[in-house]
Design an enzyme around this catalytic site. Structure first.
Site, mmCIF file in Angstrom:
data_model
loop_
_atom_site.group_PDB
_atom_site.id
_atom_site.type_symbol
_atom_site.label_atom_id
_atom_site.label_comp_id
_atom_site.label_asym_id
_atom_site.label_seq_id
_atom_site.Cartn_x
_atom_site.Cartn_y
_atom_site.Cartn_z
ATOM 1 N N GLN A 63 3.050 0.036 1.181
ATOM 2 C CA GLN A 63 2.277 0.570 0.064
ATOM 3 C C GLN A 63 1.289 -0.445 -0.498
ATOM 4 O O GLN A 63 0.158 -0.111 -0.817
ATOM 5 C CB GLN A 63 3.219 1.041 -1.052
ATOM 6 C CG GLN A 63 2.519 1.620 -2.255
ATOM 7 C CD GLN A 63 1.716 2.874 -1.919
ATOM 8 O OE1 GLN A 63 2.138 3.685 -1.117
ATOM 9 N NE2 GLN A 63 0.544 3.017 -2.507
ATOM 10 N N GLU A 64 1.723 -1.680 -0.624
ATOM 11 C CA GLU A 64 0.897 -2.698 -1.269
ATOM 12 C C GLU A 64 -0.266 -3.174 -0.406
ATOM 13 O O GLU A 64 -1.371 -3.353 -0.907
ATOM 14 C CB GLU A 64 1.759 -3.900 -1.679
ATOM 15 C CG GLU A 64 2.770 -3.601 -2.771
ATOM 16 C CD GLU A 64 2.132 -3.333 -4.126
ATOM 17 O OE1 GLU A 64 1.049 -3.877 -4.412
ATOM 18 O OE2 GLU A 64 2.727 -2.562 -4.899
#
Length: 128
Positions: A63-64
């Protein structure tokens, strides 16, 4: 035990030196980069990171940064786990773009947040 014994060389005559004058093609890699080459994969790093579930760490990294060790966000977060510089420094990370340091730092950080929020993953992720 010396290096020759480790390599299984009992005498200098056992070492093959017949092609010393062979033309060596010039490559873009120098000796220093060869020494710094690592065979450690991101999976290896994720698997050795603290007591945080590997799936959770990988989900955060996906996600990051989409697993990009060179990622930098518009707010200045860096590396695979997108650590802010001050947070990275507080976790002992000296190079946020080094995947091992960054993942281990991110694992330590999420571990601290899980402890802070009594294991509540939702709250820990919101704080991350």
């Amino acid at each position: 035990m010396n290096i020759a014994e480790i390599l299984g060389i009992s005498s200098v005559s056992d070492v093959n030196v017949t092609n010393q004058t062979e033309n060596v093609e010039n490559t873009n890699e120098d000796f220093a980069s060869y020494l710094n080459a690592s065979t450690t994969t991101m999976d290896d790093i994720f698997n050795k990171a603290y007591n945080v579930p590997v799936a959770l760490l990988k989900a955060i990294a996906k996600q990051e940064s989409n697993f990009d060790p060179n990622a930098t966000s518009s707010s200045g977060a860096q590396g695979v786990m997108q650590l802010m510089p001050a947070t990275a420094a507080s976790l002992g990370v000296t190079n946020a773009y080094d995947p091992e340091q960054n993942i281990m730092g991110g694992a330590k950080y999420i571990s601290q947040l899980l402890d802070k929020y009594d294991g509540d993953t939702t709250l820990a992720l919101a704080a991350y």
